[in-house]
Design a protein around this motif. Structure first.
Motif, PDB file in Angstrom:
ATOM      1  N   GLU A  67       0.815  -1.217   0.000  1.00  0.00           N
ATOM      2  CA  GLU A  67       0.000   0.000   0.000  1.00  0.00           C
ATOM      3  C   GLU A  67       0.847   1.264   0.000  1.00  0.00           C
ATOM      4  OE1 GLU A  67       0.439  -1.378   4.238  1.00  0.00           O
ATOM      5  OE2 GLU A  67      -0.378  -2.321   2.448  1.00  0.00           O
ATOM      6  N   ILE A  68       2.039   1.200   0.612  1.00  0.00           N
ATOM      7  CA  ILE A  68       2.974   2.334   0.578  1.00  0.00           C
ATOM      8  C   ILE A  68       4.138   1.912  -0.309  1.00  0.00           C
ATOM      9  CG2 ILE A  68       4.516   3.785   1.934  1.00  0.00           C
ATOM     10  CD1 ILE A  68       2.716   3.351   4.305  1.00  0.00           C
ATOM     11  N   PRO A  69       4.551   2.727  -1.291  1.00  0.00           N
ATOM     12  CA  PRO A  69       5.693   2.375  -2.134  1.00  0.00           C
ATOM     13  C   PRO A  69       6.952   2.148  -1.298  1.00  0.00           C
ATOM     14  CG  PRO A  69       4.508   4.202  -3.085  1.00  0.00           C
ATOM     15  CD  PRO A  69       3.905   3.956  -1.739  1.00  0.00           C
ATOM     16  N   GLU A  70       7.811   1.274  -1.800  1.00  0.00           N
ATOM     17  CA  GLU A  70       8.937   0.794  -0.996  1.00  0.00           C
ATOM     18  C   GLU A  70       9.922   1.887  -0.603  1.00  0.00           C
ATOM     19  OE1 GLU A  70      12.340  -2.662  -1.177  1.00  0.00           O
ATOM     20  OE2 GLU A  70      11.139  -2.255  -2.937  1.00  0.00           O
ATOM     21  N   ASP A  71      10.232   2.809  -1.508  1.00  0.00           N
ATOM     22  CA  ASP A  71      11.192   3.861  -1.176  1.00  0.00           C
ATOM     23  C   ASP A  71      10.648   4.794  -0.099  1.00  0.00           C
ATOM     24  OD1 ASP A  71       9.294   4.805  -2.911  1.00  0.00           O
ATOM     25  OD2 ASP A  71      10.677   5.858  -4.220  1.00  0.00           O
ATOM     26  N   LEU A  72       9.355   5.086  -0.167  1.00  0.00           N
ATOM     27  CA  LEU A  72       8.722   5.904   0.863  1.00  0.00           C
ATOM     28  C   LEU A  72       8.672   5.156   2.191  1.00  0.00           C
ATOM     29  CD1 LEU A  72       7.246   8.566   1.458  1.00  0.00           C
ATOM     30  CD2 LEU A  72       5.137   7.443   0.776  1.00  0.00           C
ATOM     31  N   TYR A  73       8.408   3.866   2.132  1.00  0.00           N
ATOM     32  CA  TYR A  73       8.374   3.038   3.339  1.00  0.00           C
ATOM     33  C   TYR A  73       9.730   3.040   4.052  1.00  0.00           C
ATOM     34  CZ  TYR A  73       7.945  -1.145   6.241  1.00  0.00           C
ATOM     35  OH  TYR A  73       7.944  -2.018   7.299  1.00  0.00           O
ATOM     36  N   CYS A  74      10.807   2.920   3.271  1.00  0.00           N
ATOM     37  CA  CYS A  74      12.152   2.905   3.856  1.00  0.00           C
ATOM     38  C   CYS A  74      12.492   4.257   4.489  1.00  0.00           C
ATOM     39  CB  CYS A  74      13.187   2.535   2.803  1.00  0.00           C
ATOM     40  SG  CYS A  74      13.087   0.816   2.312  1.00  0.00           S
ATOM     41  N   LEU A  75      12.082   5.339   3.847  1.00  0.00           N
ATOM     42  CA  LEU A  75      12.326   6.660   4.422  1.00  0.00           C
ATOM     43  C   LEU A  75      11.550   6.844   5.730  1.00  0.00           C
ATOM     44  CD1 LEU A  75      12.361   9.119   1.411  1.00  0.00           C
ATOM     45  CD2 LEU A  75      14.215   8.666   2.977  1.00  0.00           C
ATOM     46  N   ILE A  76      10.311   6.381   5.773  1.00  0.00           N
ATOM     47  CA  ILE A  76       9.509   6.489   6.991  1.00  0.00           C
ATOM     48  C   ILE A  76      10.138   5.663   8.103  1.00  0.00           C
ATOM     49  CG2 ILE A  76       7.258   5.930   8.009  1.00  0.00           C
ATOM     50  CD1 ILE A  76       6.003   6.686   5.326  1.00  0.00           C
ATOM     51  N   LYS A  77      10.621   4.475   7.744  1.00  0.00           N
ATOM     52  CA  LYS A  77      11.283   3.609   8.725  1.00  0.00           C
ATOM     53  C   LYS A  77      12.522   4.284   9.298  1.00  0.00           C
ATOM     54  CE  LYS A  77      12.826  -1.161   8.630  1.00  0.00           C
ATOM     55  NZ  LYS A  77      12.949  -2.311   7.739  1.00  0.00           N
ATOM     56  N   THR A  78      13.303   4.940   8.433  1.00  0.00           N
ATOM     57  CA  THR A  78      14.490   5.668   8.880  1.00  0.00           C
ATOM     58  C   THR A  78      14.113   6.813   9.803  1.00  0.00           C
ATOM     59  OG1 THR A  78      15.500   5.167   6.744  1.00  0.00           O
ATOM     60  CG2 THR A  78      16.579   6.823   8.077  1.00  0.00           C
ATOM     61  N   ALA A  79      13.043   7.538   9.458  1.00  0.00           N
ATOM     62  CA  ALA A  79      12.605   8.662  10.292  1.00  0.00           C
ATOM     63  C   ALA A  79      12.138   8.182  11.656  1.00  0.00           C
ATOM     64  CB  ALA A  79      11.489   9.423   9.587  1.00  0.00           C
ATOM     65  N   VAL A  80      11.470   7.022  11.706  1.00  0.00           N
ATOM     66  CA  VAL A  80      10.997   6.495  12.985  1.00  0.00           C
ATOM     67  C   VAL A  80      12.179   6.118  13.871  1.00  0.00           C
ATOM     68  CG1 VAL A  80       9.811   4.522  14.038  1.00  0.00           C
ATOM     69  CG2 VAL A  80       8.747   5.760  12.180  1.00  0.00           C
ATOM     70  N   THR A  81      13.190   5.459  13.306  1.00  0.00           N
ATOM     71  CA  THR A  81      14.360   5.090  14.114  1.00  0.00           C
ATOM     72  C   THR A  81      15.142   6.324  14.546  1.00  0.00           C
ATOM     73  OG1 THR A  81      15.641   4.709  12.101  1.00  0.00           O
ATOM     74  CG2 THR A  81      14.608   2.795  13.107  1.00  0.00           C
ATOM     75  N   SER A 132       4.395  12.400  11.973  1.00  0.00           N
ATOM     76  CA  SER A 132       5.417  11.707  12.746  1.00  0.00           C
ATOM     77  C   SER A 132       4.821  10.925  13.921  1.00  0.00           C
ATOM     78  CB  SER A 132       6.451  12.704  13.258  1.00  0.00           C
ATOM     79  OG  SER A 132       5.814  13.697  14.034  1.00  0.00           O
ATOM     80  N   SER A 133       3.676  11.370  14.412  1.00  0.00           N
ATOM     81  CA  SER A 133       3.076  10.679  15.556  1.00  0.00           C
ATOM     82  C   SER A 133       2.496   9.313  15.170  1.00  0.00           C
ATOM     83  CB  SER A 133       1.982  11.550  16.182  1.00  0.00           C
ATOM     84  OG  SER A 133       1.017  11.876  15.205  1.00  0.00           O
ATOM     85  N   THR A 134       2.003   9.196  13.944  1.00  0.00           N
ATOM     86  CA  THR A 134       1.421   7.927  13.497  1.00  0.00           C
ATOM     87  C   THR A 134       2.348   7.131  12.578  1.00  0.00           C
ATOM     88  OG1 THR A 134       0.374   9.023  11.622  1.00  0.00           O
ATOM     89  CG2 THR A 134      -0.912   8.855  13.651  1.00  0.00           C
ATOM     90  N   ALA A 135       3.564   7.608  12.384  1.00  0.00           N
ATOM     91  CA  ALA A 135       4.469   6.944  11.428  1.00  0.00           C
ATOM     92  C   ALA A 135       4.894   5.578  11.916  1.00  0.00           C
ATOM     93  CB  ALA A 135       5.695   7.818  11.200  1.00  0.00           C
ATOM     94  N   SER A 136       5.037   5.394  13.222  1.00  0.00           N
ATOM     95  CA  SER A 136       5.493   4.098  13.727  1.00  0.00           C
ATOM     96  C   SER A 136       4.469   3.004  13.471  1.00  0.00           C
ATOM     97  CB  SER A 136       5.810   4.182  15.218  1.00  0.00           C
ATOM     98  OG  SER A 136       4.672   4.618  15.924  1.00  0.00           O
ATOM     99  N   THR A 137       3.181   3.351  13.372  1.00  0.00           N
ATOM    100  CA  THR A 137       2.171   2.335  13.053  1.00  0.00           C
ATOM    101  C   THR A 137       2.235   1.959  11.570  1.00  0.00           C
ATOM    102  OG1 THR A 137       0.513   4.044  12.653  1.00  0.00           O
ATOM    103  CG2 THR A 137       0.609   3.107  14.856  1.00  0.00           C
ATOM    104  N   ARG A 174      13.864   9.302  15.089  1.00  0.00           N
ATOM    105  CA  ARG A 174      13.068   9.951  16.144  1.00  0.00           C
ATOM    106  C   ARG A 174      13.203   9.204  17.467  1.00  0.00           C
ATOM    107  NH1 ARG A 174       9.617  14.027  15.915  1.00  0.00           N
ATOM    108  NH2 ARG A 174       9.575  14.151  13.665  1.00  0.00           N
ATOM    109  N   LYS A 175      13.251   7.880  17.394  1.00  0.00           N
ATOM    110  CA  LYS A 175      13.435   7.075  18.600  1.00  0.00           C
ATOM    111  C   LYS A 175      14.803   7.361  19.239  1.00  0.00           C
ATOM    112  CE  LYS A 175      11.803   2.945  18.342  1.00  0.00           C
ATOM    113  NZ  LYS A 175      11.659   1.507  18.005  1.00  0.00           N
ATOM    114  N   HIS A 176      15.814   7.533  18.388  1.00  0.00           N
ATOM    115  CA  HIS A 176      17.155   7.881  18.863  1.00  0.00           C
ATOM    116  C   HIS A 176      17.140   9.257  19.534  1.00  0.00           C
ATOM    117  CE1 HIS A 176      21.443   8.798  18.837  1.00  0.00           C
ATOM    118  NE2 HIS A 176      21.149   9.893  18.173  1.00  0.00           N
ATOM    119  N   LEU A 177      16.409  10.199  18.950  1.00  0.00           N
ATOM    120  CA  LEU A 177      16.368  11.557  19.497  1.00  0.00           C
ATOM    121  C   LEU A 177      15.605  11.632  20.819  1.00  0.00           C
ATOM    122  CD1 LEU A 177      15.911  13.734  16.316  1.00  0.00           C
ATOM    123  CD2 LEU A 177      17.862  13.683  17.838  1.00  0.00           C
ATOM    124  N   GLU A 178      14.700  10.683  21.058  1.00  0.00           N
ATOM    125  CA  GLU A 178      14.025  10.655  22.356  1.00  0.00           C
ATOM    126  C   GLU A 178      15.018  10.334  23.473  1.00  0.00           C
ATOM    127  OE1 GLU A 178      10.789   7.917  22.185  1.00  0.00           O
ATOM    128  OE2 GLU A 178       9.669   9.137  20.741  1.00  0.00           O
TER     129      GLU A 178
END
Length: 151
Positions: A83-97, A143-148, A99-103
Motif C-alpha cells: 500500500e505504501i511504495p517501498e522507497d517511501l516506506y524505507c524513508l519512513i522507517k528511517t525517520a521512525v528510528t 510523525s506521531s502515526t508513522a510508527s504504526t 526519532r526514537k534515537h532523538l528521544e
C-alpha cells in the motif's frame, strides 16, 4: 547530477546487461518465476528483496528478461502491491528510528538536523506519489502515526 542533501556529484552505478533476453542456460520458465515472485510477496517481502532472492537463490539476474515484466508490474497484476511504495516506506522507517534515537539523546543537534532532511524527503516523495495516484489524495505523513505505518 548532484545529490539532494549532500555534496556528492558521483554518477557511478551498476549497468544492466546489453542483451535483454534470458540467458540460454536458465531453465526456469516465465510462469515459474511469476509464481516465485507471488509466493515471496505473500510472505511479506518488498520487491527489491524479491529481486535479491531471485538473483542469489535461483540464478535469475533480471526478472524482466525472463517474464517480460518487472517485479512490481507482476505484483500489480496479481494485486499484491504494497500500500505504501517501498522507497517511501524505507524513508519512513528511517525517520521512525531517528526519532526514537532523538528521544533518548535530546542534545543530538546533527541528528535533529538529519531528521528534518529525512522528513523533507518524505514530504517530497509523498507529494509525487499523490500526484501520480499511487497514494490517496488525502494521505499525509505525520510523525506521531508513522510508527504504526512501519510496524
Amino acid at each position: 547530477m548532484g545529490r539532494m542533501h549532500s555534496k556528492g556529484k558521483g554518477i557511478s552505478e551498476s549497468c544492466l546487461p546489453y542483451r535483454r533476453e534470458a540467458p540460454a542456460w536458465l531453465k526456469t520458465s516465465a510462469r515459474e518465476v511469476v509464481d516465485m515472485v507471488c509466493k515471496l510477496a505473500k510472505k511479506g517481502m518488498p520487491p527489491s528483496q524479491i529481486g535479491v532472492v531471485l538473483r542469489d537463490s535461483h540464478g535469475i539476474g533480471q526478472c524482466q528478461a525472463v517474464t517480460g515484466r518487472k517485479i512490481l508490474r507482476i505484483l500489480k497484476h496479481k494485486g499484491l502491491v504494497p500500500e505504501i511504495p517501498e522507497d517511501l516506506y524505507c524513508l519512513i522507517k528511517t525517520a521512525v528510528t531517528c526519532r526514537k534515537h532523538l528521544e533518548k539523546n535530546r542534545k543530538d543537534k546533527s541528528g535533529k538536523f538529519r531528521l528534518i532532511l529525512i522528513e523533507s524527503r518524505i514530504h517530497r516523495l509523498s507529494r509525487y506519489y499523490r500526484r501520480v495516484k499511487q497514494l490517496p489524495a488525502n494521505w499525509k505523513y505525520e510523525s506521531s502515526t508513522a510508527s504504526t505505518l512501519v510496524a
